[in-house]
Write an enzyme that holds these catalytic residues in place. Structure first.
Site, PDB file in Angstrom:
ATOM      1  N   HIS A 172       0.884  -1.182   0.000  1.00  0.00           N
ATOM      2  CA  HIS A 172       0.000   0.000   0.000  1.00  0.00           C
ATOM      3  C   HIS A 172       0.909   1.215   0.000  1.00  0.00           C
ATOM      4  O   HIS A 172       1.637   1.450   0.957  1.00  0.00           O
ATOM      5  CB  HIS A 172      -0.893  -0.024   1.257  1.00  0.00           C
ATOM      6  CG  HIS A 172      -1.727   1.213   1.445  1.00  0.00           C
ATOM      7  ND1 HIS A 172      -3.071   1.152   1.741  1.00  0.00           N
ATOM      8  CD2 HIS A 172      -1.426   2.534   1.383  1.00  0.00           C
ATOM      9  CE1 HIS A 172      -3.559   2.386   1.855  1.00  0.00           C
ATOM     10  NE2 HIS A 172      -2.564   3.248   1.644  1.00  0.00           N
ATOM     11  N   HIS A 220      -4.250  -0.950  -5.153  1.00  0.00           N
ATOM     12  CA  HIS A 220      -5.147   0.184  -5.410  1.00  0.00           C
ATOM     13  C   HIS A 220      -4.471   1.439  -5.980  1.00  0.00           C
ATOM     14  O   HIS A 220      -4.490   2.498  -5.356  1.00  0.00           O
ATOM     15  CB  HIS A 220      -5.949   0.552  -4.161  1.00  0.00           C
ATOM     16  CG  HIS A 220      -5.202   0.581  -2.857  1.00  0.00           C
ATOM     17  ND1 HIS A 220      -4.044   1.277  -2.680  1.00  0.00           N
ATOM     18  CD2 HIS A 220      -5.465  -0.011  -1.667  1.00  0.00           C
ATOM     19  CE1 HIS A 220      -3.627   1.123  -1.431  1.00  0.00           C
ATOM     20  NE2 HIS A 220      -4.471   0.330  -0.806  1.00  0.00           N
ATOM     21  N   ASP A 301     -10.447  -4.201  -2.672  1.00  0.00           N
ATOM     22  CA  ASP A 301     -10.102  -3.563  -1.392  1.00  0.00           C
ATOM     23  C   ASP A 301     -11.357  -3.487  -0.513  1.00  0.00           C
ATOM     24  O   ASP A 301     -11.645  -2.450   0.092  1.00  0.00           O
ATOM     25  CB  ASP A 301      -9.457  -2.185  -1.581  1.00  0.00           C
ATOM     26  CG  ASP A 301      -8.790  -1.700  -0.284  1.00  0.00           C
ATOM     27  OD1 ASP A 301      -8.776  -2.454   0.710  1.00  0.00           O
ATOM     28  OD2 ASP A 301      -8.290  -0.560  -0.269  1.00  0.00           O
TER      29      ASP A 301
END
Ligand code: DOR
Ligand code: ZN
Ligand code: ZN
Length: 453
Positions: A172, A220, A301
């Site tokens: 992340h 993401h 997610d």
């Protein structure tokens, strides 16, 4: 057992076919008329490969009021996700030790209805453990949000060198220091955790990925610039057959919410639009759609929070059940090709995470199917959603097409939104080793396996 349809998704195209299923695997793919009287007939409904979502937060055992392995996996399965990966819990206990991971394995084995895998959490301290244990994948947070899972640059680098190069280090990316500086200057969550904050962190991680020539998976990504930075010059896994190109060393995912929502939705979502990384401006979203060719997969997610948590500012959206319906809605609306959507939700993640027998409708693969009716529409209605979150940013959206049923390893697992299998039907996924070896040729394997019959 046989199942047939006039539109089975095989090698990137819809074809009439009859699929034979033996002990949960696909045996042969026959012509449509083969064994017609015995086959389950899906008629004009499409048969698509089951989806794989490598990024979900199922919250067990940390916060079972928000989700648990049953509710979360039921949401996955009803949304066509036959295999999901669960992210580490942050605390109570953090999934950063063998004990915490085994407890999750025990709970998922008892409760999950879909197939599953786990990412072990990286901390600044567990570098030695991960070096010795060599789990199939590790999740690292470069952002500030997550307690002991929040890594320093050197903590992250330890994992870059410690985890086997062939195993995905899942990251992340948001630059904590930059976000802290911006917090003094800007007011909104979207301005503070701006695209620059994500890009700076992606560049940092990608440089280390290249330094160690290792597999790295970027979670993401929200802008075209991040995708470019993550991929730039990272190369491919070497394979024995020099004529073949191995899988990319750096893989990237995008979420449905960064594609289907933008900061223009924040007002409608009335404070519940908080998510990390944040929703972006419309013009960035348009560029993200155009970059999908460079993207390896879509991942939800899925980050369920209860309405009261959202009121209190919790970041994250539930999304595992709406991911495939949204992508297929986009296909039917002409926004992307069916082949592209299926690559993003099935074959892409299966290849990047080297899942054995998942991601294709082909002999030897698991009989995981989505039965999809493109003629029927579906309204996103809270009553149909299995997550405990109790809300969705897509509530009330009218989507083109509808998932009629889902098969997992040959079993009719969902029909008309209802679970047909019991808690514990889900199995842990098997992952293949990759580096320096060819991927197991499943077609050849299937021929050998079934040639005696
Ligand atoms: O918005 C988010 N919520 N982003 C994350 O990275 C974590 C997630 C959560 O766990 O709620
Ligand atoms: Zn994240
Ligand atoms: Zn996440």
């Amino acid at each position: 057992m046989f199942i047939r349809s006039k539109r089975v998704f095989i090698d990137g195209k819809l074809k009439p076919a009859c699929i034979s299923i033996h002990s949960g695997h696909i045996g042969e793919i026959h012509s449509y008329t083969y064994m017609a009287s015995e086959a389950l007939d899906a008629g004009n409904w499409m048969i698509l490969p089951g989806a794989i979502d490598v990024h979900t937060h199922m919250r067990e055992p940390e916060a079972v009021q928000k989700e648990d392995f049953y509710s979360g996996s039921a949401a996955a399965l009803a949304g066509g996700v036959t295999t999901y990966f669960d992210m580490p819990c942050y605390q109570a206990p953090p999934t950063t030790t063998v004990g915490a991971l085994s407890e999750k394995e025990r709970l998922a084995a008892a409760k999950s209805v879909a197939d599953y895998g786990f990412h072990l959490g990286a901390t600044n301290e567990n570098g030695d453990l991960i070096r010795r244990l060599q789990p199939p994948s590790v999740k690292a947070f470069l952002s500030d949000t997550h307690s002991i899972l929040s890594l320093t640059p050197s903590g992250f680098e330890r994992h870059c060198s410690g985890l086997d190069k062939a195993k995905p280090l899942v990251v992340h990316c948001e630059d904590r220091v930059m976000a802290e500086k911006r917090a003094a200057q800007y007011k909104t969550h979207e301005q503070i955790r701006s695209p620059e904050v994500a890009l700076s962190s992606v560049k940092f991680a990608a440089a280390l990925g290249k330094k160690y020539k290792r597999r790295m998976h970027f979670c993401h990504l929200t802008t075209a610039a991040e995708i470019k930075a993550a991929k730039a010059g990272s190369g491919f896994i070497p394979v024995l057959d020099k004529k073949k190109k191995g899988a990319p060393l750096h893989t990237v995912e995008v979420t449905p919410h960064h594609l289907f929502l933008s900061d223009a939705d924040l007002e409608r979502l009335k404070g519940w639009g908080m998510v990390n990384p944040p929703l972006r401006e419309r013009k960035e979203v348009a560029k993200l759609w155009k970059s999908l060719k460079q993207v390896d997969m879509i991942a939800s997610d899925h980050a369920p929070h209860l309405p009261a948590d959202k009121e209190a500012g919790a970041a994250g959206f539930p999304g595992v059940q709406t991911m495939v319906p949204l992508m297929l809605h986009a296909v039917l609306g002409g926004k992307l090709k069916l082949e592209e959507a299926v690559r993003l939700f099935s074959r892409g993640p299966a290849e990047a995470f080297t899942l054995q027998r998942k991601g294709r409708i082909a002999p030897g693969y698991d009989a995981d199917f989505i039965i999809f009716n493109p003629q029927e529409n579906w309204n996103v209605n809270l009553n149909d959603l299995h997550s405990k979150a109790g809300w969705s940013p897509y509530e009330g959206w009218k989507l083109r097409g509808k998932i009629i049923g889902v098969f997992l390893r040959g079993e009719q697992a969902v029909w008309d939104g209802e679970m047909q299998v019991r808690a514990g039907f889900g199995k842990p996924v098997q992952r293949l080793p990759m580096i320096g070896t060819e991927r197991l040729d499943l077609r050849k394997h299937a021929k050998e396996r079934y040639s005696l019959q």
